[in-house]
Design a protein around this motif. Structure first.
Motif, PDB file in Angstrom:
ATOM      1  N   VAL A 169       0.841  -1.199   0.000  1.00  0.00           N
ATOM      2  CA  VAL A 169       0.000   0.000   0.000  1.00  0.00           C
ATOM      3  C   VAL A 169       0.873   1.244   0.000  1.00  0.00           C
ATOM      4  O   VAL A 169       0.600   2.215  -0.721  1.00  0.00           O
ATOM      5  CB  VAL A 169      -0.953  -0.028   1.206  1.00  0.00           C
ATOM      6  N   GLU A 170       1.930   1.252   0.804  1.00  0.00           N
ATOM      7  CA  GLU A 170       2.833   2.405   0.835  1.00  0.00           C
ATOM      8  C   GLU A 170       3.495   2.623  -0.518  1.00  0.00           C
ATOM      9  O   GLU A 170       3.665   3.758  -0.974  1.00  0.00           O
ATOM     10  CB  GLU A 170       3.901   2.201   1.917  1.00  0.00           C
ATOM     11  N   GLU A 171       3.859   1.528  -1.209  1.00  0.00           N
ATOM     12  CA  GLU A 171       4.534   1.641  -2.499  1.00  0.00           C
ATOM     13  C   GLU A 171       3.556   2.034  -3.601  1.00  0.00           C
ATOM     14  O   GLU A 171       3.908   2.804  -4.506  1.00  0.00           O
ATOM     15  CB  GLU A 171       5.197   0.309  -2.852  1.00  0.00           C
ATOM     16  N   ALA A 172       2.324   1.508  -3.554  1.00  0.00           N
ATOM     17  CA  ALA A 172       1.374   1.763  -4.631  1.00  0.00           C
ATOM     18  C   ALA A 172       0.820   3.175  -4.607  1.00  0.00           C
ATOM     19  O   ALA A 172       0.391   3.694  -5.643  1.00  0.00           O
ATOM     20  CB  ALA A 172       0.225   0.748  -4.564  1.00  0.00           C
ATOM     21  N   THR A 173       0.808   3.809  -3.453  1.00  0.00           N
ATOM     22  CA  THR A 173       0.216   5.143  -3.365  1.00  0.00           C
ATOM     23  C   THR A 173       1.201   6.264  -3.665  1.00  0.00           C
ATOM     24  O   THR A 173       0.788   7.415  -3.838  1.00  0.00           O
ATOM     25  CB  THR A 173      -0.358   5.358  -1.965  1.00  0.00           C
ATOM     26  N   VAL A 174       2.503   5.949  -3.738  1.00  0.00           N
ATOM     27  CA  VAL A 174       3.535   6.972  -3.932  1.00  0.00           C
ATOM     28  C   VAL A 174       4.053   6.885  -5.363  1.00  0.00           C
ATOM     29  O   VAL A 174       4.082   5.813  -5.990  1.00  0.00           O
ATOM     30  CB  VAL A 174       4.687   6.770  -2.912  1.00  0.00           C
ATOM     31  N   CYS A 175       4.478   8.001  -5.918  1.00  0.00           N
ATOM     32  CA  CYS A 175       5.048   8.062  -7.259  1.00  0.00           C
ATOM     33  C   CYS A 175       6.268   7.153  -7.353  1.00  0.00           C
ATOM     34  O   CYS A 175       7.086   7.077  -6.425  1.00  0.00           O
ATOM     35  CB  CYS A 175       5.431   9.506  -7.593  1.00  0.00           C
ATOM     36  N   LEU A 184      -0.172   9.697  -5.247  1.00  0.00           N
ATOM     37  CA  LEU A 184      -0.992   9.615  -6.445  1.00  0.00           C
ATOM     38  C   LEU A 184      -2.329   8.938  -6.189  1.00  0.00           C
ATOM     39  O   LEU A 184      -3.302   9.192  -6.909  1.00  0.00           O
ATOM     40  CB  LEU A 184      -0.244   8.841  -7.550  1.00  0.00           C
ATOM     41  N   VAL A 185      -2.409   8.062  -5.185  1.00  0.00           N
ATOM     42  CA  VAL A 185      -3.620   7.313  -4.855  1.00  0.00           C
ATOM     43  C   VAL A 185      -3.779   7.334  -3.341  1.00  0.00           C
ATOM     44  O   VAL A 185      -2.792   7.271  -2.598  1.00  0.00           O
ATOM     45  CB  VAL A 185      -3.543   5.859  -5.378  1.00  0.00           C
ATOM     46  N   THR A 186      -5.008   7.403  -2.862  1.00  0.00           N
ATOM     47  CA  THR A 186      -5.248   7.363  -1.420  1.00  0.00           C
ATOM     48  C   THR A 186      -5.055   5.937  -0.904  1.00  0.00           C
ATOM     49  O   THR A 186      -5.241   4.957  -1.630  1.00  0.00           O
ATOM     50  CB  THR A 186      -6.663   7.833  -1.109  1.00  0.00           C
ATOM     51  N   LYS A 187      -4.686   5.839   0.361  1.00  0.00           N
ATOM     52  CA  LYS A 187      -4.486   4.521   0.959  1.00  0.00           C
ATOM     53  C   LYS A 187      -5.801   3.746   1.050  1.00  0.00           C
ATOM     54  O   LYS A 187      -5.809   2.515   0.954  1.00  0.00           O
ATOM     55  CB  LYS A 187      -3.872   4.671   2.346  1.00  0.00           C
ATOM     56  N   LYS A 188      -6.900   4.458   1.246  1.00  0.00           N
ATOM     57  CA  LYS A 188      -8.195   3.782   1.308  1.00  0.00           C
ATOM     58  C   LYS A 188      -8.504   3.097  -0.016  1.00  0.00           C
ATOM     59  O   LYS A 188      -8.956   1.931  -0.046  1.00  0.00           O
ATOM     60  CB  LYS A 188      -9.283   4.805   1.651  1.00  0.00           C
ATOM     61  N   GLU A 189      -8.266   3.791  -1.126  1.00  0.00           N
ATOM     62  CA  GLU A 189      -8.508   3.194  -2.432  1.00  0.00           C
ATOM     63  C   GLU A 189      -7.558   2.023  -2.683  1.00  0.00           C
ATOM     64  O   GLU A 189      -7.952   0.994  -3.254  1.00  0.00           O
ATOM     65  CB  GLU A 189      -8.340   4.259  -3.514  1.00  0.00           C
ATOM     66  N   ALA A 190      -6.285   2.163  -2.245  1.00  0.00           N
ATOM     67  CA  ALA A 190      -5.314   1.086  -2.432  1.00  0.00           C
ATOM     68  C   ALA A 190      -5.696  -0.142  -1.623  1.00  0.00           C
ATOM     69  O   ALA A 190      -5.606  -1.278  -2.099  1.00  0.00           O
ATOM     70  CB  ALA A 190      -3.922   1.564  -2.049  1.00  0.00           C
ATOM     71  N   ARG A 191      -6.160   0.063  -0.347  1.00  0.00           N
ATOM     72  CA  ARG A 191      -6.573  -1.083   0.470  1.00  0.00           C
ATOM     73  C   ARG A 191      -7.807  -1.760  -0.117  1.00  0.00           C
ATOM     74  O   ARG A 191      -7.927  -2.998  -0.098  1.00  0.00           O
ATOM     75  CB  ARG A 191      -6.846  -0.620   1.895  1.00  0.00           C
ATOM     76  N   ALA A 192      -8.727  -0.981  -0.654  1.00  0.00           N
ATOM     77  CA  ALA A 192      -9.917  -1.574  -1.257  1.00  0.00           C
ATOM     78  C   ALA A 192      -9.544  -2.416  -2.477  1.00  0.00           C
ATOM     79  O   ALA A 192     -10.062  -3.533  -2.670  1.00  0.00           O
ATOM     80  CB  ALA A 192     -10.905  -0.471  -1.644  1.00  0.00           C
ATOM     81  N   ARG A 213       3.492   7.456 -12.211  1.00  0.00           N
ATOM     82  CA  ARG A 213       4.406   8.545 -11.863  1.00  0.00           C
ATOM     83  C   ARG A 213       3.646   9.862 -11.975  1.00  0.00           C
ATOM     84  O   ARG A 213       2.665   9.973 -12.716  1.00  0.00           O
ATOM     85  CB  ARG A 213       5.628   8.578 -12.796  1.00  0.00           C
ATOM     86  N   CYS A 214       4.145  10.855 -11.258  1.00  0.00           N
ATOM     87  CA  CYS A 214       3.589  12.198 -11.380  1.00  0.00           C
ATOM     88  C   CYS A 214       4.054  12.825 -12.688  1.00  0.00           C
ATOM     89  O   CYS A 214       4.908  12.267 -13.388  1.00  0.00           O
ATOM     90  CB  CYS A 214       4.016  13.054 -10.186  1.00  0.00           C
ATOM     91  N   ALA A 215       3.499  13.989 -13.027  1.00  0.00           N
ATOM     92  CA  ALA A 215       3.809  14.613 -14.313  1.00  0.00           C
ATOM     93  C   ALA A 215       5.300  14.927 -14.465  1.00  0.00           C
ATOM     94  O   ALA A 215       5.900  14.596 -15.501  1.00  0.00           O
ATOM     95  CB  ALA A 215       2.974  15.875 -14.497  1.00  0.00           C
ATOM     96  N   PRO A 216       5.972  15.562 -13.474  1.00  0.00           N
ATOM     97  CA  PRO A 216       7.414  15.825 -13.641  1.00  0.00           C
ATOM     98  C   PRO A 216       8.235  14.545 -13.789  1.00  0.00           C
ATOM     99  O   PRO A 216       9.150  14.475 -14.623  1.00  0.00           O
ATOM    100  CB  PRO A 216       7.790  16.593 -12.366  1.00  0.00           C
ATOM    101  N   CYS A 217       7.908  13.504 -12.987  1.00  0.00           N
ATOM    102  CA  CYS A 217       8.664  12.252 -13.080  1.00  0.00           C
ATOM    103  C   CYS A 217       8.391  11.538 -14.399  1.00  0.00           C
ATOM    104  O   CYS A 217       9.272  10.875 -14.955  1.00  0.00           O
ATOM    105  CB  CYS A 217       8.318  11.339 -11.911  1.00  0.00           C
ATOM    106  N   THR A 218       7.158  11.672 -14.904  1.00  0.00           N
ATOM    107  CA  THR A 218       6.849  11.073 -16.204  1.00  0.00           C
ATOM    108  C   THR A 218       7.662  11.714 -17.307  1.00  0.00           C
ATOM    109  O   THR A 218       8.211  11.027 -18.181  1.00  0.00           O
ATOM    110  CB  THR A 218       5.351  11.207 -16.498  1.00  0.00           C
ATOM    111  N   GLU A 219       7.772  13.043 -17.284  1.00  0.00           N
ATOM    112  CA  GLU A 219       8.590  13.730 -18.278  1.00  0.00           C
ATOM    113  C   GLU A 219      10.059  13.341 -18.151  1.00  0.00           C
ATOM    114  O   GLU A 219      10.748  13.126 -19.154  1.00  0.00           O
ATOM    115  CB  GLU A 219       8.420  15.238 -18.125  1.00  0.00           C
TER     116      GLU A 219
END
Length: 456
Positions: A169-175, A184-192, A213-219
C-alpha cells in the motif's frame, strides 16, 4: 487338302490331370472380445501348464488395435507340461512372497507387495497431513487444509502477510520516480483494491487507471528513455559501421595479398590431428599460383589408415621420400622475408613446431642432458617460427562467408575444398582470396600488382 482346323479336331490325351488338393481354410481373425472362449494364447497355455505340441499351428488370430496380432491355439491339441519340482516351486513361492507382510501374492514381489505399498502411501499421507509445512513438526491431529501450519507458524505467516500488504500500500500510493514522495492514490482506495484481489496473496497488482508517476517524473522518465534509445541507436550505428569497415578491410587485404609478390601460401598433410602428428607432405605456392615446393616427406612413423583415407598418402608412397630435415634449408630459403598465408594457421604452425623441435633435438649438443636438450630444441624452434610472418586465411574467409552459428556464437569455419593434398589446398586458398578480393583488383593493380583472376 483338308479344311478341318486344329481347333475343331479333338486329340485324345493318354495322361490324366491330377486332382486339385482341397483348399485349406485360412485361420479366422477375431477382434477384441469376439474370440471363442476355449481358445488360448501361448501365454495362457503356459499359465495352465500346457505347451504347444510339435507342429501345432494356430487355429485363429486375435487382433487388438495398437497392440498387434496374437496367435490362438486349441488347448485340446496342446501337451501337458511336466510337473514342477519341489525346489522350483519353493523358489517361485519365495519370489511371490512379500518381505513385509509375508503373504504370497500372484505376482513376483521385489521390495513390498501392492497392498503394503498402498498402506505405506496412506500412512505417509496421514503423516504429511499432521506435519507443519514451515517447521516440519509432526502434530497429533491433522492441520488445517487451508494453510497446513501449526499455530506458531500460522501467526508468523499472518504477520508477514500483513507487513507485505502494508508495504505494498505504501509503495502503490507513492510516485515511482526516484526520491519522489508525491501521493498519487489514497491509501483507502489502495486497500480496497488490495482486498478485492485477496489479502491471502503474496503479491498484488496495481489498478490499470492508477498513474504510476507524477507529471514531472513522467517527463523525466520519457527523457531518460529517449536518451537511452538515442545512445543505443548511436552504438548500433557505430557497430554496423565498424563491421562494414572490417568487411571492406578483409576484401582489400585479400586483393592486396594476391597482388603482393612477397606472399606465399603454405600447407601440410600430416599423420593425424594430434599434437605429435608428423608431416607427410608440404607445399609452398606463390601468390600467382607458381609451385615453389611440393614434396612428400617420410615421417619416420607409420601413417594411420584413417589419415591415409583422407589424403591418400600411404607408407609405400613416402618410403623413399626425404625427411623434414632434408628440405628444411630449402624451406628456410623460400620463407625468408615473405608473408606466409596458411589456412588454419594454428594447426600447421603446431606441426611445424613439432618437426622443428625433433630436428633441433637431433642437432643438440652431445654433452647436454635429455631434459636440457629438449628445452634447447623447443627454444630454437620458437626462434625459427618467430622470424616468420604468418597470417591465417580461415578466419577472414569464414567471416567473409558469414555462416553464423548460434551454438558457437561465431561464424562457422568453412572447409577447404582442395582435395586434402598440400598443393591442391594451397590452390584452394588462392581461390578463397580471389573470391574475397573480387572488386578490389583495380586497387591492387594500381599498387603495382596484377590480380590472379585477370591473369588467368
Amino acid at each position: 487338302m483338308s479344311t478341318t482346323t486344329a481347333a475343331e479336331t479333338e486329340i485324345p490325351s493318354s495322361r490324366t490331370e491330377p486332382e486339385a488338393a482341397p483348399a485349406v481354410p485360412k485361420p479366422k481373425v477375431y477382434g477384441w472380445g469376439q474370440a471363442p472362449a476355449h481358445l488360448r494364447t501361448q501365454t495362457q497355455l503356459a499359465a495352465e501348464r500346457l505347451k504347444l505340441a510339435p507342429g501345432q499351428k494356430p487355429v485363429a488370430y486375435l487382433y487388438i488395435q495398437r497392440h498387434g496380432q496374437f496367435d490362438l491355439y486349441d488347448p485340446a491339441d496342446a501337451v501337458k507340461m511336466k510337473p514342477l519340482g519341489s525346489s522350483t516351486k519353493a523358489q517361485m513361492t519365495a519370489r511371490r512372497t512379500c518381505p513385509e507382510c509375508g503373504k504370497v501374492r500372484k505376482y513376483p514381489v521385489r521390495k513390498r507387495c501392492s497392498v503394503c505399498q498402498t498402506k505405506a502411501y496412506e500412512a505417509q499421507r496421514r503423516r504429511e497431513a499432521r506435519t507443519c509445512w514451515d517447521c516440519r513438526t509432526v502434530r497429533e491431529r491433522p492441520l488445517p487444509v487451508s494453510h497446513h501450519r501449526c499455530p506458531d507458524c500460522r501467526r508468523k505467516q499472518l504477520d508477514q502477510q500483513r507487513e507485505e500488504a502494508v508495504a505494498w500500500v505504501e509503495e502503490a500510493t507513492v510516485c515511482a520516480g526516484e526520491d519522489c514522495t508525491v501521493k498519487l492514490v489514497t491509501k483507502k482506495e489502495a486497500r480496497a483494491h488490495q482486498k478485492q484481489q485477496g489479502l491471502q496473496r503474496g503479491w498484488w497488482s496495481r489498478a490499470a487507471h492508477w498513474p504510476r508517476r507524477c507529471a514531472p517524473c513522467t517527463e523525466a522518465e520519457e527523457r531518460r528513455q529517449a536518451e537511452q534509445r538515442a545512445r543505443w541507436e548511436a552504438g548500433d550505428q557505430a557497430r554496423r559501421e565498424a563491421e562494414r569497415r572490417e568487411a571492406q578491410a578483409r576484401v582489400q587485404w585479400a586483393a592486396e595479398a594476391l597482388a603482393d609478390p612477397d606472399v606465399l601460401v603454405l600447407d601440410t598433410e600430416t599423420t593425424g590431428l594430434d599434437d605429435d602428428a608428423r608431416i607427410v607432405e608440404i607445399a609452398v605456392l606463390s601468390s600467382r599460383g607458381e609451385v615453389l615446393l611440393d614434396t612428400l616427406l617420410n615421417p619416420g612413423v607409420p601413417i594411420p589408415v584413417d589419415a591415409s583415407q583422407i589424403h591418400g598418402i600411404t607408407d609405400s608412397d613416402v618410403a623413399s621420400a626425404n625427411r623434414f630435415s632434408d628440405v628444411l634449408a630449402r624451406l628456410v630459403a623460400l620463407l625468408n622475408g615473405k608473408r606466409v598465408l596458411i589456412y588454419n594457421k594454428a594447426f600447421d604452425v603446431g606441426v611445424l613446431r613439432h618437426e622443428l623441435t625433433l630436428h633441433y633435438l637431433d642437432c643438440s649438443p652431445i654433452e647436454a642432458t635429455e631434459e636440457k636438450a629438449a628445452v634447447w630444441a623447443r627454444e630454437r624452434a620458437a626462434v625459427w617460427l618467430d622470424t616468420l610472418t604468418v597470417e591465417d586465411v580461415m578466419i577472414p574467409y569464414s567471416d567473409w562467408v558469414g555462416d553464423w552459428s548460434e551454438y558457437w556464437g561465431n561464424n562457422r569455419w568453412q572447409p577447404l575444398q582442395g582435395g586434402h593434398r598440400a598443393a591442391g589446398d594451397c590452390r584452394a586458398v588462392l581461390d578463397c582470396l580471389r573470391s574475397m578480393g573480387r572488386g578490389y583488383e583495380t586497387v591492387a593493380a594500381g599498387d603495382g600488382g596484377r590480380d590472379e583472376g585477370e591473369a588467368g
